[in-house]
Design a protein around this motif. Structure first.
Motif, short mmCIF file in Angstrom:
data_model
loop_
_atom_site.label_atom_id
_atom_site.label_comp_id
_atom_site.label_asym_id
_atom_site.label_seq_id
_atom_site.Cartn_x
_atom_site.Cartn_y
_atom_site.Cartn_z
N TRP A 187 7.18 -11.08 -4.53
CA TRP A 187 6.22 -10.30 -5.41
C TRP A 187 4.80 -10.51 -4.82
O TRP A 187 4.00 -9.65 -5.10
CB TRP A 187 6.49 -10.82 -6.76
CG TRP A 187 5.33 -10.40 -7.80
CD1 TRP A 187 5.50 -9.39 -8.58
CD2 TRP A 187 4.23 -11.05 -8.19
NE1 TRP A 187 4.49 -9.19 -9.30
CE2 TRP A 187 3.66 -10.35 -9.30
CE3 TRP A 187 3.56 -12.12 -7.62
CZ2 TRP A 187 2.41 -10.61 -9.84
CZ3 TRP A 187 2.36 -12.57 -8.24
CH2 TRP A 187 1.77 -11.71 -9.21
N GLU A 188 4.70 -11.57 -4.58
CA GLU A 188 3.30 -12.03 -3.96
C GLU A 188 2.94 -11.17 -2.78
O GLU A 188 1.84 -10.90 -2.74
CB GLU A 188 3.28 -13.37 -3.54
CG GLU A 188 1.74 -14.15 -3.17
CD GLU A 188 0.77 -14.08 -4.20
OE1 GLU A 188 -0.51 -14.39 -4.06
OE2 GLU A 188 1.05 -13.74 -5.53
N ILE A 189 3.85 -11.21 -1.68
CA ILE A 189 3.60 -10.31 -0.56
C ILE A 189 3.35 -8.89 -0.65
O ILE A 189 2.47 -8.23 -0.15
CB ILE A 189 4.82 -10.47 0.58
CG1 ILE A 189 5.02 -11.91 0.93
CG2 ILE A 189 4.68 -9.69 1.65
CD1 ILE A 189 6.26 -12.23 1.72
N HIS A 190 4.03 -8.28 -1.89
CA HIS A 190 3.77 -7.10 -2.30
C HIS A 190 2.25 -6.85 -2.65
O HIS A 190 1.34 -5.96 -2.60
CB HIS A 190 4.70 -6.37 -3.10
CG HIS A 190 4.50 -5.05 -3.68
ND1 HIS A 190 5.05 -3.96 -2.55
CD2 HIS A 190 4.13 -4.43 -4.64
CE1 HIS A 190 4.46 -2.93 -3.17
NE2 HIS A 190 4.09 -3.05 -4.27
N ARG A 191 2.10 -7.91 -3.66
CA ARG A 191 0.60 -7.90 -4.22
C ARG A 191 -0.59 -8.09 -2.93
O ARG A 191 -1.44 -7.42 -3.13
CB ARG A 191 0.50 -9.05 -4.98
CG ARG A 191 -0.64 -9.19 -6.26
CD ARG A 191 -0.71 -10.22 -7.01
NE ARG A 191 -0.92 -11.63 -6.12
CZ ARG A 191 -2.19 -12.04 -6.06
NH1 ARG A 191 -3.08 -11.32 -6.28
NH2 ARG A 191 -2.39 -13.19 -5.40
N LEU A 192 -0.21 -8.46 -2.01
CA LEU A 192 -1.16 -8.47 -0.90
C LEU A 192 -1.29 -7.21 0.01
O LEU A 192 -2.06 -7.23 0.86
CB LEU A 192 -0.88 -9.62 -0.16
CG LEU A 192 -0.83 -11.20 -0.57
CD1 LEU A 192 -0.36 -12.16 0.24
CD2 LEU A 192 -2.47 -11.46 -0.95
N ASN A 193 -0.52 -6.13 -0.50
CA ASN A 193 -0.51 -5.23 0.17
C ASN A 193 0.11 -5.16 1.72
O ASN A 193 -0.14 -4.56 2.52
CB ASN A 193 -1.68 -4.44 0.31
CG ASN A 193 -2.30 -3.85 -1.21
OD1 ASN A 193 -1.41 -3.30 -1.91
ND2 ASN A 193 -3.52 -4.30 -1.47
N LYS A 194 1.26 -6.10 1.68
CA LYS A 194 1.67 -6.36 2.90
C LYS A 194 3.09 -5.54 3.03
O LYS A 194 3.71 -5.40 1.79
CB LYS A 194 2.13 -7.70 3.32
CG LYS A 194 0.78 -8.71 3.50
CD LYS A 194 0.06 -8.43 4.99
CE LYS A 194 -0.81 -9.80 4.91
NZ LYS A 194 -1.41 -9.48 6.46
N LYS A 195 3.63 -5.13 4.08
CA LYS A 195 4.95 -4.50 4.50
C LYS A 195 5.97 -5.41 4.74
O LYS A 195 5.63 -6.47 5.15
CB LYS A 195 4.78 -3.43 5.57
CG LYS A 195 3.65 -2.31 5.07
CD LYS A 195 3.66 -1.43 6.48
CE LYS A 195 2.67 -0.23 5.91
NZ LYS A 195 2.45 0.76 7.14
#
Length: 277
Positions: A187-195
């Motif tokens: 969830w945090e990785i997606h929040r950081l706009n990372k793929k």
């Protein structure tokens, strides 16, 4: 030039030499490659192993058994100390072979990738990764090999995190010492706009929490607390779906699970959330 890889493995009441990946880890550590091994042992008693005395191996014993989050934070700190580029998260029940480790050492890193994940199977079916744009469950869709900007969730074990991701998240969330830490992480990785890059490799992992017939009441308590916290505080769009799932799960557990404490605990959680609305 090879990537400097730190393998962070967490143990609990298990001899390191008895883990399924031991021989592969031993081989790559002895090859003097840019690979480091960080072992965090949550067992009651410390243990010894010949690998613990290697220069590129670091062993920590913590009888307080704080779970995964603190162990991963310690592993991330070790990665910074040895100037590593990738951290592989590994459970004691995961079989990671030499070919996967070789792949990670030669992986071409991209700045927009927040995590590299393999396809993980347990008892004959794919359990990870899963698309997580909708509520994660048995009906969740399964991504194939490729790079995705869509929301994806993967279990901790087998996941590879670049140092840039570790720097961006700051630290693993201690509110999730064990269960649902993986949900929070992705969830945090997606929040950081990372793929997320799903790599062309398959791992075997013994995920015992899939079976309500064998899970202990104590472990189920950890799961349901982490689950509710995640949907209440973080992935809030799915909180309604979570409440609905709890009542459906209660019915299924009542009909199928011998341990009566399990369905009763699910019902208590459902009622508590409905009171709070």
């Amino acid at each position: 030039m090879e990537n400097t890889l730190v393998i962070t493995i967490v143990l609990y009441q298990t001899k390191f030499s008895k883990t399924p990946s031991y021989e592969y880890l031993k081989k790559i550590i002895n090859e003097q490659r840019p690979v480091y091994l960080f072992i965090y042992d949550n067992s009651q008693k410390a243990q010894e192993d010949e690998l613990f005395h290697k220069e590129n191996v670091y062993y920590v014993h913590d009888e307080t058994n704080p779970g995964l989050a603190r162990a991963y934070n310690a592993g991330a700190q070790y990665l910074a100390e040895v100037q590593g580029e990738l951290m592989l998260l590994l459970d004691q029940d995961t079989l990671v072979e030499e070919a996967y480790l070789e792949m990670l050492c030669s992986l071409k890193l991209a700045e927009d990738i927040g995590a590299y994940v393999p396809i993980v199977h347990s008892h004959g079916r794919q359990i990870s990764p899963l698309f997580s744009d909708k509520y994660v469950g048995r009906q969740s869709e399964l991504p194939k090999v490729g790079t995705y900007s869509e929301r994806i969730m993967s279990i901790n074990s087998g996941t590879v995190l670049p140092k840039t991701t570790l720097t961006s998240i700051g630290s693993f969330n201690l509110d999730f010492p064990l269960d649902f830490l993986d949900h929070w992480l992705f969830w945090e990785i997606h929040r950081l706009n990372k793929k997320i890059s799903v790599v062309d490799y398959q791992l075997e992992h013994d995920l015992s929490v899939l079976d309500y017939q064998t899970i202990s009441s104590e472990r189920y308590e950890s799961i349901i607390r982490g689950e509710t916290l995640f949907y209440q505080k973080y992935d809030q769009d799915k909180f309604y779906s979570h409440k609905r799932q709890l009542i459906l799960r209660t019915i299924k557990q009542f009909l199928r699970v011998k341990n009566r404490k399990i369905w009763r605990r699910t019902l208590v959680e459902y009622r508590s959330l409905m009171k709070g609305k």
